[in-house]
Design a protein around this motif. Structure first.
Motif, PDB file in Angstrom:
ATOM      1  N   LEU A 315      -5.532 -17.141  -2.244  1.00 45.09           N
ATOM      2  CA  LEU A 315      -5.027 -15.783  -2.053  1.00 45.09           C
ATOM      3  C   LEU A 315      -6.099 -14.718  -2.246  1.00 45.09           C
ATOM      4  N   ARG A 316      -7.234 -15.085  -2.810  1.00 40.15           N
ATOM      5  CA  ARG A 316      -8.281 -14.080  -3.015  1.00 40.15           C
ATOM      6  C   ARG A 316      -8.892 -13.592  -1.700  1.00 40.15           C
ATOM      7  N   PHE A 317      -8.608 -14.271  -0.625  1.00 37.86           N
ATOM      8  CA  PHE A 317      -9.146 -13.836   0.662  1.00 37.86           C
ATOM      9  C   PHE A 317      -8.272 -12.762   1.315  1.00 37.86           C
ATOM     10  N   LEU A 318      -7.117 -12.494   0.743  1.00 37.59           N
ATOM     11  CA  LEU A 318      -6.278 -11.385   1.177  1.00 37.59           C
ATOM     12  C   LEU A 318      -6.813 -10.068   0.630  1.00 37.59           C
ATOM     13  N   THR A 319      -6.534  -8.984   1.346  1.00 39.49           N
ATOM     14  CA  THR A 319      -6.808  -7.676   0.776  1.00 39.49           C
ATOM     15  C   THR A 319      -5.912  -7.493  -0.456  1.00 39.49           C
ATOM     16  N   PRO A 320      -6.302  -6.651  -1.400  1.00 42.60           N
ATOM     17  CA  PRO A 320      -5.445  -6.441  -2.572  1.00 42.60           C
ATOM     18  C   PRO A 320      -4.022  -6.038  -2.200  1.00 42.60           C
ATOM     19  N   TYR A 321      -3.891  -5.173  -1.203  1.00 42.29           N
ATOM     20  CA  TYR A 321      -2.539  -4.760  -0.784  1.00 42.29           C
ATOM     21  C   TYR A 321      -1.761  -5.953  -0.233  1.00 42.29           C
ATOM     22  N   MET A 322      -2.377  -6.738   0.646  1.00 43.12           N
ATOM     23  CA  MET A 322      -1.669  -7.856   1.254  1.00 43.12           C
ATOM     24  C   MET A 322      -1.344  -8.927   0.219  1.00 43.12           C
ATOM     25  N   GLU A 324      -0.535  -8.402  -2.885  1.00 41.55           N
ATOM     26  CA  GLU A 324       0.667  -7.942  -3.581  1.00 41.55           C
ATOM     27  C   GLU A 324       1.918  -8.228  -2.762  1.00 41.55           C
ATOM     28  N   VAL A 325       1.835  -7.998  -1.451  1.00 38.99           N
ATOM     29  CA  VAL A 325       2.979  -8.253  -0.570  1.00 38.99           C
ATOM     30  C   VAL A 325       3.344  -9.730  -0.580  1.00 38.99           C
ATOM     31  N   VAL A 326       2.345 -10.585  -0.433  1.00 36.87           N
ATOM     32  CA  VAL A 326       2.593 -12.028  -0.360  1.00 36.87           C
ATOM     33  C   VAL A 326       3.145 -12.556  -1.684  1.00 36.87           C
ATOM     34  N   GLY A 466      -5.776  -9.300   6.226  1.00 41.25           N
ATOM     35  CA  GLY A 466      -4.598  -8.459   6.085  1.00 41.25           C
ATOM     36  C   GLY A 466      -4.915  -6.982   6.027  1.00 41.25           C
ATOM     37  N   PRO A 467      -3.876  -6.153   6.119  1.00 45.93           N
ATOM     38  CA  PRO A 467      -4.055  -4.694   6.075  1.00 45.93           C
ATOM     39  C   PRO A 467      -4.456  -4.229   4.682  1.00 45.93           C
ATOM     40  N   THR A 468      -5.084  -3.072   4.652  1.00 49.86           N
ATOM     41  CA  THR A 468      -5.493  -2.493   3.367  1.00 49.86           C
ATOM     42  C   THR A 468      -4.403  -1.624   2.753  1.00 49.86           C
ATOM     43  N   ASP A 469      -3.456  -1.196   3.586  1.00 49.00           N
ATOM     44  CA  ASP A 469      -2.337  -0.388   3.102  1.00 49.00           C
ATOM     45  C   ASP A 469      -1.252  -0.410   4.172  1.00 49.00           C
ATOM     46  N   PRO A 470      -0.067   0.128   3.895  1.00 50.50           N
ATOM     47  CA  PRO A 470       1.028   0.052   4.881  1.00 50.50           C
ATOM     48  C   PRO A 470       0.683   0.659   6.232  1.00 50.50           C
ATOM     49  N   SER A 471      -0.155   1.667   6.267  1.00 50.27           N
ATOM     50  CA  SER A 471      -0.482   2.315   7.537  1.00 50.27           C
ATOM     51  C   SER A 471      -1.296   1.413   8.458  1.00 50.27           C
ATOM     52  N   ASP A 472      -1.879   0.355   7.890  1.00 54.14           N
ATOM     53  CA  ASP A 472      -2.741  -0.550   8.652  1.00 54.14           C
ATOM     54  C   ASP A 472      -1.999  -1.811   9.110  1.00 54.14           C
TER      55      ASP A 472
END
Length: 480
Positions: A315-322, A324-326, A466-472
């Protein structure tokens, strides 16, 4: 551990490469790659996948990305870089994944091809050749292949598959797809450098044209087929059409046309009967490859800790935002149908192996991730699944290397450690013939004339998926 004199340059490499957290190793390896590309690797053992034995390594000489000598060379001075492995290290041919989806579906809205981190992740796991088995964005995947070939990106050799042929492709129209338009499509993607094609859900009349036109270009065809139910194609019929490889289901009378292949497989229990024997004999007599994709069922069925465990923090390959979502999502519910199929898949694969199919089985992972269990790590779960099906470890690695190369018509170039072949190599600690999981943690990977330190490859792509925030988020959904 190290040779004296000329080995001084490589001493720095090993000190760095064997301490995963140390930065700077990537720059050092790149500096080696920019030299004349001549290496001599001594010490440890190497796996001869033809004989299934470990051979004491007196020296593997590499120049310009090819193996030029095996055994003590007559003149070590001709190799710029000379280093010795520890006794417990093993050199393996690079792994080949022939169902290596780059696709991810992070939001449950459809797949997109992931190119921000997957190339480095495949390579860091010792996968030096991939066939994506159907691409969501074939232009993007072609561009990625070319970037890797130029040396602009680190990654495995990509054998582009082009778009899916059949209704699995977005925008495919069965009724509008004529034989002539299908042939033009094959010609187009062959001209773009596709190495083969993948069909899924295809009609019989379209599959026969696809096979014929692909073979005219010297390219192979593989397919996810069914039973013949609902105008689908049974693998038995595809074999008679001339298909080269088949994914997932053996077919034949063990999968009658009055129900889907999935429905037949989950209740199949006649492992000694004629239906299974006859279809295996057909594959063997025609030399058709079978890609069982065993491990995919473990992600959807009951979570077997040995099969689905993490040996690193994927999971470390995800952006911090993504991330959290996962991590906030509930675990996927057990797919009871897949749970029933998983042990049946293993038994049919072993029957295929015992029935003369040893050289026809290929390794494919078939795992478009939803945010967990990245596809580049899946190769090691598939190795374990093959071993747990009863395939001896030596042949597990033959399946993952030489069989895959031959299936793509590349047996003279890839798949084994032999003079004249491309030097796709991975170095692991331990004896993979005692436990296939020894291959999970490569010390370094060598491909396309360059050495790569997996620890640095991992570090390069942490936090990229993954996206960096919801807008992405829209950039990670299809149809953008």
């Amino acid at each position: 551990m190290f040779r004296t004199g000329r080995a001084q340059i490589i001493r720095g490499f090993f000190v760095l490469a064997m301490v995963p957290a140390v930065t700077g190793c990537w720059d050092f390896v790149q500096s080696l790659a920019e030299r004349d590309g001549s290496y001599l690797i001594t010490g440890g053992s190497w796996l001869d996948v033809r004989t299934g034995t470990l051979v004491e390594n007196d020296g593997i000489g590499i120049r310009d990305g090819r193996i030029v000598s095996i055994g003590a060379p007559p003149d070590t001075a001709e190799f710029l870089t000379d280093f010795t492995l520890q006794d417990d290290m093993t050199i393996l041919p690079g792994l080949i994944d022939l169902h290596a989806h780059y696709a991810v579906d992070l939001f449950g809205e459809g797949r997109i091809d992931e190119t921000a981190a997957y190339p480095e992740l495949f390579l860091a796991n010792g996968v030096t050749t991939t066939f994506p088995a159907g691409e969501m964005d074939p232009v993007r995947m072609r561009d990625l292949r070319l970037a890797i070939e130029r040396g602009d990106r680190a990654g495995p050799r990509i054998l582009n598959s082009g778009p899916y042929f059949g209704p699995w492709r977005r925008g495919w129209d069965d009724d509008a797809m004529t034989a002539d338009s299908l042939r033009r499509e094959v010609d187009h993607w062959a001209a773009q450098g596709a190495a083969g094609f993948k069909a899924k859900g295809i009609r019989p009349e379209h599959l026969s044209v696809l096979i014929d036109q692909a073979h005219g270009h010297g390219l192979t065809v593989t397919a996810h087929l069914d039973s013949g139910f609902g105008n689908s194609v049974n693998p038995r019929d595809a074999i008679h059409m001339g298909i080269d490889r088949v994914e997932h289901f053996l077919g034949g009378d063990m999968m009658p046309a009055d129900r889907t292949a999935y429905a037949s497989l989950e209740v199949f229990d006649d492992f000694e009967g004629d239906a299974l024997r006859d279809i295996i004999d057909l594959y063997v007599s025609r030399g058709v490859n079978f890609d069982a994709t065993l491990s995919i069922y473990g992600y959807w069925g009951p979570h077997d800790p040995e099969m689905t465990e993490y040996w690193t923090d994927e999971l470390r390959f995800l952006t911090p935002y993504m991330r959290e979502v996962v991590e906030a999502r509930p675990r996927r519910p057990v797919n009871e149908s897949f749970a029933r199929m998983s042990p049946i898949k293993r038994r049919t694969l072993k029957a295929f192996y015992d029935g003369g199919g040893r050289d026809l089985i290929t390794l494919g992972t078939d795992h478009p991730s939803w945010g967990r269990y990245w596809s580049p790590f899946a190769v090691h779960r598939e190795l374990l699944a093959l071993a747990r099906a009863g395939v001896p470890p030596a042949d597990v690695f033959r399946i993952a290397t030489l069989n895959g190369a031959r299936a793509m018509g590349l047996g003279d170039e890839l798949g084994s450690i032999e003079v004249g072949k491309l030097a796709d190599l991975i170095v692991v600690r331990g004896n993979p013939l005692e436990d296939v999981r020894a291959a999970r943690d490569p010390w370094f990977v060598f491909t396309q004339g360059r050495m790569h330190a997996p620890a640095d490859l991992f570090a390069m792509v942490e936090g990229r998926i993954g996206p960096t925030d919801p807008s992405d988020e829209s950039a990670w959904k299809p149809g953008r």
